[in-house]
Design a protein around this motif. Structure first.
Motif, PDB file in Angstrom:
ATOM      1  N   GLY A 100       8.380  10.149   3.835  1.00 14.34           N
ATOM      2  CA  GLY A 100       7.292  10.797   3.131  1.00 14.34           C
ATOM      3  C   GLY A 100       7.700  11.210   1.732  1.00 14.34           C
ATOM      4  O   GLY A 100       8.838  11.614   1.480  1.00 14.34           O
ATOM      5  N   ALA A 101       6.750  11.114   0.811  1.00 15.98           N
ATOM      6  CA  ALA A 101       7.026  11.390  -0.601  1.00 15.98           C
ATOM      7  C   ALA A 101       6.654  12.819  -0.956  1.00 15.98           C
ATOM      8  O   ALA A 101       5.590  13.313  -0.580  1.00 15.98           O
ATOM      9  CB  ALA A 101       6.262  10.421  -1.485  1.00 15.98           C
ATOM     10  N   TYR A 102       7.543  13.463  -1.709  1.00 16.70           N
ATOM     11  CA  TYR A 102       7.296  14.761  -2.332  1.00 16.70           C
ATOM     12  C   TYR A 102       7.039  14.492  -3.808  1.00 16.70           C
ATOM     13  O   TYR A 102       7.935  14.033  -4.522  1.00 16.70           O
ATOM     14  CB  TYR A 102       8.495  15.692  -2.177  1.00 16.70           C
ATOM     15  N   ASP A 103       5.826  14.741  -4.262  1.00 13.89           N
ATOM     16  CA  ASP A 103       5.479  14.473  -5.654  1.00 13.89           C
ATOM     17  C   ASP A 103       5.596  15.750  -6.476  1.00 13.89           C
ATOM     18  O   ASP A 103       5.101  16.808  -6.082  1.00 13.89           O
ATOM     19  CB  ASP A 103       4.048  13.942  -5.763  1.00 13.89           C
ATOM     20  N   PRO A 158       4.484  15.808   1.858  1.00 17.50           N
ATOM     21  CA  PRO A 158       4.049  14.491   2.358  1.00 17.50           C
ATOM     22  C   PRO A 158       2.995  14.601   3.449  1.00 17.50           C
ATOM     23  O   PRO A 158       3.048  15.493   4.296  1.00 17.50           O
ATOM     24  CB  PRO A 158       5.347  13.880   2.892  1.00 17.50           C
ATOM     25  N   TYR A 159       2.050  13.670   3.437  1.00 17.19           N
ATOM     26  CA  TYR A 159       0.999  13.669   4.451  1.00 17.19           C
ATOM     27  C   TYR A 159       1.461  13.054   5.769  1.00 17.19           C
ATOM     28  O   TYR A 159       0.772  13.151   6.779  1.00 17.19           O
ATOM     29  CB  TYR A 159      -0.243  12.923   3.936  1.00 17.19           C
ATOM     30  N   THR A 160       2.624  12.421   5.770  1.00 12.80           N
ATOM     31  CA  THR A 160       3.101  11.705   6.954  1.00 12.80           C
ATOM     32  C   THR A 160       4.057  12.516   7.820  1.00 12.80           C
ATOM     33  O   THR A 160       4.423  12.064   8.903  1.00 12.80           O
ATOM     34  CB  THR A 160       3.834  10.425   6.531  1.00 12.80           C
ATOM     35  N   GLU A 199       0.525   6.167  -1.272  1.00  5.21           N
ATOM     36  CA  GLU A 199       1.934   6.386  -1.591  1.00  5.21           C
ATOM     37  C   GLU A 199       2.382   7.807  -1.283  1.00  5.21           C
ATOM     38  O   GLU A 199       3.546   8.036  -0.977  1.00  5.21           O
ATOM     39  CB  GLU A 199       2.179   6.089  -3.075  1.00  5.21           C
ATOM     40  N   SER A 200       1.455   8.762  -1.379  1.00  3.80           N
ATOM     41  CA  SER A 200       1.812  10.169  -1.231  1.00  3.80           C
ATOM     42  C   SER A 200       0.532  10.980  -1.069  1.00  3.80           C
ATOM     43  O   SER A 200      -0.581  10.470  -1.255  1.00  3.80           O
ATOM     44  CB  SER A 200       2.571  10.659  -2.464  1.00  3.80           C
ATOM     45  N   GLN A 371      -5.870  -3.791   9.246  1.00  2.17           N
ATOM     46  CA  GLN A 371      -7.262  -3.974   9.636  1.00  2.17           C
ATOM     47  C   GLN A 371      -8.019  -2.664   9.827  1.00  2.17           C
ATOM     48  O   GLN A 371      -9.126  -2.648  10.365  1.00  2.17           O
ATOM     49  CB  GLN A 371      -7.363  -4.825  10.922  1.00  2.17           C
ATOM     50  N   LEU A 372      -7.431  -1.558   9.339  1.00  2.00           N
ATOM     51  CA  LEU A 372      -8.083  -0.261   9.515  1.00  2.00           C
ATOM     52  C   LEU A 372      -7.940   0.633   8.287  1.00  2.00           C
ATOM     53  O   LEU A 372      -8.903   1.305   7.891  1.00  2.00           O
ATOM     54  CB  LEU A 372      -7.503   0.452  10.746  1.00  2.00           C
ATOM     55  N   HIS A 373      -6.741   0.669   7.673  1.00  6.84           N
ATOM     56  CA  HIS A 373      -6.462   1.624   6.601  1.00  6.84           C
ATOM     57  C   HIS A 373      -6.298   0.929   5.251  1.00  6.84           C
ATOM     58  O   HIS A 373      -5.556  -0.053   5.147  1.00  6.84           O
ATOM     59  CB  HIS A 373      -5.181   2.407   6.911  1.00  6.84           C
ATOM     60  N   PRO A 374      -6.944   1.426   4.187  1.00 14.73           N
ATOM     61  CA  PRO A 374      -6.751   0.872   2.846  1.00 14.73           C
ATOM     62  C   PRO A 374      -5.326   1.094   2.349  1.00 14.73           C
ATOM     63  O   PRO A 374      -4.662   2.060   2.740  1.00 14.73           O
ATOM     64  CB  PRO A 374      -7.746   1.657   1.989  1.00 14.73           C
ATOM     65  N   ASP A 375      -4.859   0.218   1.454  1.00 15.78           N
ATOM     66  CA  ASP A 375      -3.522   0.372   0.899  1.00 15.78           C
ATOM     67  C   ASP A 375      -3.556   1.284  -0.319  1.00 15.78           C
ATOM     68  O   ASP A 375      -4.598   1.851  -0.678  1.00 15.78           O
ATOM     69  CB  ASP A 375      -2.907  -0.988   0.570  1.00 15.78           C
ATOM     70  N   ALA A 376      -2.399   1.442  -0.970  1.00 16.62           N
ATOM     71  CA  ALA A 376      -2.283   2.386  -2.081  1.00 16.62           C
ATOM     72  C   ALA A 376      -3.219   2.013  -3.228  1.00 16.62           C
ATOM     73  O   ALA A 376      -3.829   2.889  -3.850  1.00 16.62           O
ATOM     74  CB  ALA A 376      -0.836   2.434  -2.571  1.00 16.62           C
TER      75      ALA A 376
END
Length: 401
Positions: A100-103, A158-160, A199-200, A371-376
């Motif tokens: 997970g990203a910390y921005d 991070p959201y993950t 991405e984050s 097939q379900l989630h959009p990419d960045a």
């Protein structure tokens, strides 16, 4: 401008004289509850009373993953270290995803990104739903080389990863920052709203739209859990906000949760509850994005490993829509009808077709990787479009002239 490692080195290893700042509610934005643990502070995106009303593992995981939650403070520090104990979800037989990203944002602008190692791993077996937690050490995120001046600093979590905040160290004192009078936008939706495949947290479509609209985001995107739960409606009712949006549909279809007979009254009840506490707040209902697998095929959805990576496919029978099974096409039409009906007595209620954010042409250019989630890239496009449609001139969230 950033660095990361786990576990972090002792501050004594640096020549820097560190300032330890207690982690308190005044430094945290975007969380609706903060739980004091034995080691630190655990942000939650649902209050304890709501969490107590249904002990679902998927919901508990999603609400504790701090999408949109950030530390905000003012300082002239040139170095910042944050110790965290993260919990990462893994799936047996599936390669691990990225950390997970910390921005880091300085004065509202992106200024760095880092990750934290260590932490616990929650291993999920999708074949039978079993879960096992593998404990790990505390990790650290470090940002160095920050401008040597007074500045507002934000660290987006991070959201993950469930993120327990352990310690905050800087090389200059830290001061809390008041929110600053910006309008508060409260958004509820599914994993796509939470940020899935972005991405984050700061680059999930609601965060990008909030930045473009100049509003303060509270993100109640709950992966797998946008299900018209009454306790979530009460959270929306009771949370101070100037703007509210609810994105409804995909989870109800891919969980095969209800039929049309139950769906319509549930939507009315959800909106009724929100209106009990927010009778004139602009309220935007967003229908599902384009998703070919569920456009005309009901749920349930199921994980599919046949191509060697995780994807999702619809398992229902399109013929069953005649008996009330839900598809995205059915839900879009019903949401538009409900909002049109209610708008006669509720001039602050609006509807947005989710295909205006991501439609069939977008799928051809930026297909859904699983097939379900959009990419960045699709998140960026959706954020730009929502900002224009909702916050732009004539939009339901446009600022008063």
């Amino acid at each position: 401008m950033n660095d990361s490692q786990a576990p972090g080195p002792s501050p004594a290893a640096h020549t820097t004289e560190w300032v330890d700042t207690p982690l308190t509610a005044e430094l945290v934005r975007g969380a609706l509850d903060l739980e004091r643990t034995a080691r630190g502070l655990l942000p939650h995106r649902l209050p304890a009373r709501a969490r107590a009303q249904y002990s679902d593992e998927q919901l508990a995981q999603a609400e504790s993953q701090p999408s949109g939650v950030r530390l905000v403070f003012r300082t002239r520090a040139t170095a910042v270290e944050l110790d965290v104990l993260r919990t990462v979800t893994g799936y047996r037989g599936v390669p691990p995803g990225p950390d997970g990203a910390y921005d880091l944002h300085i004065d509202g602008r992106p200024a760095g990104r880092a990750t934290a190692g260590g932490g616990d791993v929650l291993m999920v077996d999708l074949s039978d739903g079993s879960r096992e937690t593998i404990p790990g050490p505390v990790g650290s995120v470090r940002f160095i080389g920050l401008p040597d001046r007074e500045k507002d600093v934000e660290i987006w979590l991070p959201y993950t990863e469930t993120t327990e905040l352990i310690a905050l160290r800087t090389d200059a004192p830290v001061h809390a920052v008041a929110p600053g009078g910006r309008r508060v936008w409260l958004h509820h939706g599914s994993s796509i709203s939470q940020g899935s495949a972005a991405e984050s947290s700061a680059t999930a479509w609601p965060a990008l739209a909030a930045a473009a609209g100049g509003v303060e985001l509270v993100n109640l995107g709950l992966g797998g859990s946008a299900l018209l739960d009454p306790f979530v409606a009460r959270v929306l009712r009771d949370t101070p906000a100037d703007l509210i949006s609810v994105k409804i549909g995909i989870n109800i279809v891919n969980l095969d949760l209800m039929r049309l007979r139950a769906f319509t009254p549930a939507v009315h009840g959800f909106l009724d509850t929100v209106r009990e506490g927010r009778p004139t707040t602009p309220l935007l209902v967003v229908s599902p994005l384009h998703c070919p697998s569920h456009e005309d095929t009901p749920g349930p959805g199921a994980p599919d490993f046949r191509a060697g990576s995780l994807a999702f496919r619809a398992m229902g029978d399109p013929a069953e829509t005649a008996s009330g099974k839900l598809t995205l096409t059915v839900i879009r039409a019903e949401l538009a009808r409900i909002v049109e009906q209610r708008a006669a007595d509720d001039p602050h209620l609006y509807c947005l077709d989710g295909r205006e954010l991501y439609g069939e042409a977008d799928f051809a250019e930026l297909p859904l990787p699983d097939q379900l989630h959009p990419d960045a890239a699709a998140h960026r496009r959706m954020g730009e479009r929502f900002a224009a449609l909702a916050f732009g001139p004539g939009g339901p969230f446009a600022a008063a002239p």
